[in-house]
Design a protein around this motif. Structure first.
Motif, mmCIF file in Angstrom:
data_model
loop_
_atom_site.group_PDB
_atom_site.id
_atom_site.type_symbol
_atom_site.label_atom_id
_atom_site.label_comp_id
_atom_site.label_asym_id
_atom_site.label_seq_id
_atom_site.Cartn_x
_atom_site.Cartn_y
_atom_site.Cartn_z
ATOM 1 N N THR A 222 4.886 6.062 -6.978
ATOM 2 C CA THR A 222 5.605 6.929 -6.032
ATOM 3 C C THR A 222 5.301 8.405 -6.275
ATOM 4 O OG1 THR A 222 7.542 6.948 -7.494
ATOM 5 C CG2 THR A 222 7.453 5.243 -5.789
ATOM 6 N N ALA A 223 4.985 8.764 -7.536
ATOM 7 C CA ALA A 223 4.646 10.161 -7.826
ATOM 8 C C ALA A 223 3.328 10.541 -7.165
ATOM 9 C CB ALA A 223 4.575 10.385 -9.332
ATOM 10 N N LEU A 224 2.360 9.621 -7.180
ATOM 11 C CA LEU A 224 1.083 9.891 -6.520
ATOM 12 C C LEU A 224 1.259 10.014 -5.011
ATOM 13 C CD1 LEU A 224 -1.306 7.476 -8.463
ATOM 14 C CD2 LEU A 224 -1.270 9.967 -8.582
ATOM 15 N N LEU A 225 2.026 9.109 -4.424
ATOM 16 C CA LEU A 225 2.235 9.154 -2.980
ATOM 17 C C LEU A 225 2.951 10.432 -2.565
ATOM 18 C CD1 LEU A 225 3.271 5.432 -2.321
ATOM 19 C CD2 LEU A 225 1.044 6.502 -1.959
ATOM 20 N N ALA A 226 3.863 10.911 -3.387
ATOM 21 C CA ALA A 226 4.576 12.136 -3.067
ATOM 22 C C ALA A 226 3.646 13.342 -3.044
ATOM 23 C CB ALA A 226 5.712 12.371 -4.070
ATOM 24 N N GLU A 227 2.541 13.275 -3.789
ATOM 25 C CA GLU A 227 1.566 14.355 -3.823
ATOM 26 C C GLU A 227 0.454 14.173 -2.794
ATOM 27 O OE1 GLU A 227 0.112 14.652 -7.768
ATOM 28 O OE2 GLU A 227 2.050 15.200 -8.652
ATOM 29 N N GLY A 228 0.566 13.162 -1.948
ATOM 30 C CA GLY A 228 -0.457 12.923 -0.940
ATOM 31 C C GLY A 228 -1.693 12.249 -1.490
ATOM 32 N N LEU A 229 -1.572 11.535 -2.627
ATOM 33 C CA LEU A 229 -2.696 10.838 -3.243
ATOM 34 C C LEU A 229 -2.468 9.340 -3.167
ATOM 35 C CD1 LEU A 229 -3.169 13.133 -6.374
ATOM 36 C CD2 LEU A 229 -4.375 13.250 -4.179
ATOM 37 N N THR A 230 -3.509 8.578 -3.470
ATOM 38 C CA THR A 230 -3.439 7.131 -3.323
ATOM 39 C C THR A 230 -3.576 6.375 -4.622
ATOM 40 O OG1 THR A 230 -5.828 6.923 -2.960
ATOM 41 C CG2 THR A 230 -4.444 7.367 -1.023
#
Length: 267
Positions: A222-230
């Motif tokens: 979820t931390a990656l998704l919050a930063e716009g990463l996959t």
């Protein structure tokens, strides 16, 4: 807002993975389109190309420069003024000539990025490509000695007498890095597919486990998704390269004096 809401077609891919059993080509095409839509949005909604037809409105020569600004030695409307010697003179406030051009420059603005121009139609006549050019940022310049219409019949369909329409492709060109990124994301989506349902495999919320003296720690997805990463190395490398600040759309400058071109959305 942007003149398009998403990629018109799936981005080209060069898949380096095996297609799961039971999947049809239609499933591969669908998830390629999903990957293209996701990367288009995450990269700032600037990539294309996507065709669009606009009906430009050219600002008149007088409207392009504020009324208080005057310039000498140009053409167009004239404004009287009193010189230092007490004599009346005329000053031109025409904005058709730019600060770097000695001749009249007739142009209209196309919302961009402009990939290429496919056709320009004036009064039902398709102009030859030699009659115009595109200058950054998105300025369609007339080069055959004529000028773009100042007004047109918006009630008439494009291509009829009294109309002015431009068909061009919108968006930045896709590079090999973009193709590699969308290929990796498509493979990731396909690996989570099975007959009857497709998509990403569910990421577990587990971040740390200890068993028989072995410690394992997984990143929080979820931390990656919050930063716009996959979480996919090649995809994230491309995203951080082309959109390091995480913009959700191209930056724009708005002016109350600017009249955007009209785009027909239905039928």
């Amino acid at each position: 807002m942007a003149i398009q809401v998403g990629p018109c077609d799936p981005w080209p891919v060069n898949l380096c993975c095996d297609i799961p059993d039971g999947l049809e080509q239609a499933d591969v095409d669908r998830w390629t389109m999903v990957a293209s839509q996701l990367l288009w949005a995450l990269s700032g909604r600037r990539w294309g190309p996507c065709p669009v037809t606009v009906r430009p409105c050219r600002k008149t020569c007088f409207d392009t420069v504020p009324s208080w600004r005057v310039s000498w030695g140009t053409v167009g409307p004239w404004v009287p003024y009193i010189g230092t010697d007490g004599l009346w003179r005329n000053a031109s406030v025409c904005g058709c000539r730019t600060d770097c051009s000695c001749t009249e420059l007739c142009e209209v603005y196309l919302p961009g990025p402009v990939y290429d121009v496919q056709s320009v139609t004036v009064d039902g006549v398709v102009l030859v490509p030699e009659a115009y050019r595109v200058d950054a940022p998105g300025r369609l310049v007339r080069t055959d000695g004529e000028c773009w219409p100042e007004c047109q019949d918006m009630a008439a369909p494009a291509g009829e007498e009294g109309t002015f329409a431009v068909t061009y492709r919108w968006g930045l060109p896709l590079t090999e890095a973009a193709v590699a990124a969308v290929s990796e994301l498509t493979c990731h989506l396909l690996r989570g597919c099975a007959p009857g349902g497709c998509g990403c495999k569910i990421n577990r919320s587990l971040t740390r486990i200890s068993r028989q003296g072995v410690d394992m720690e997984l990143p929080d997805p979820t931390a990656l998704l919050a930063e716009g990463l996959t979480g996919l190395p090649l995809v994230d490398l491309w995203l951080t390269t082309v959109n390091p600040d995480g913009l959700t759309s191209p930056s724009r400058v708005y002016s109350p004096d600017y009249r955007p071109p009209r785009v027909q959305t239905w039928p």
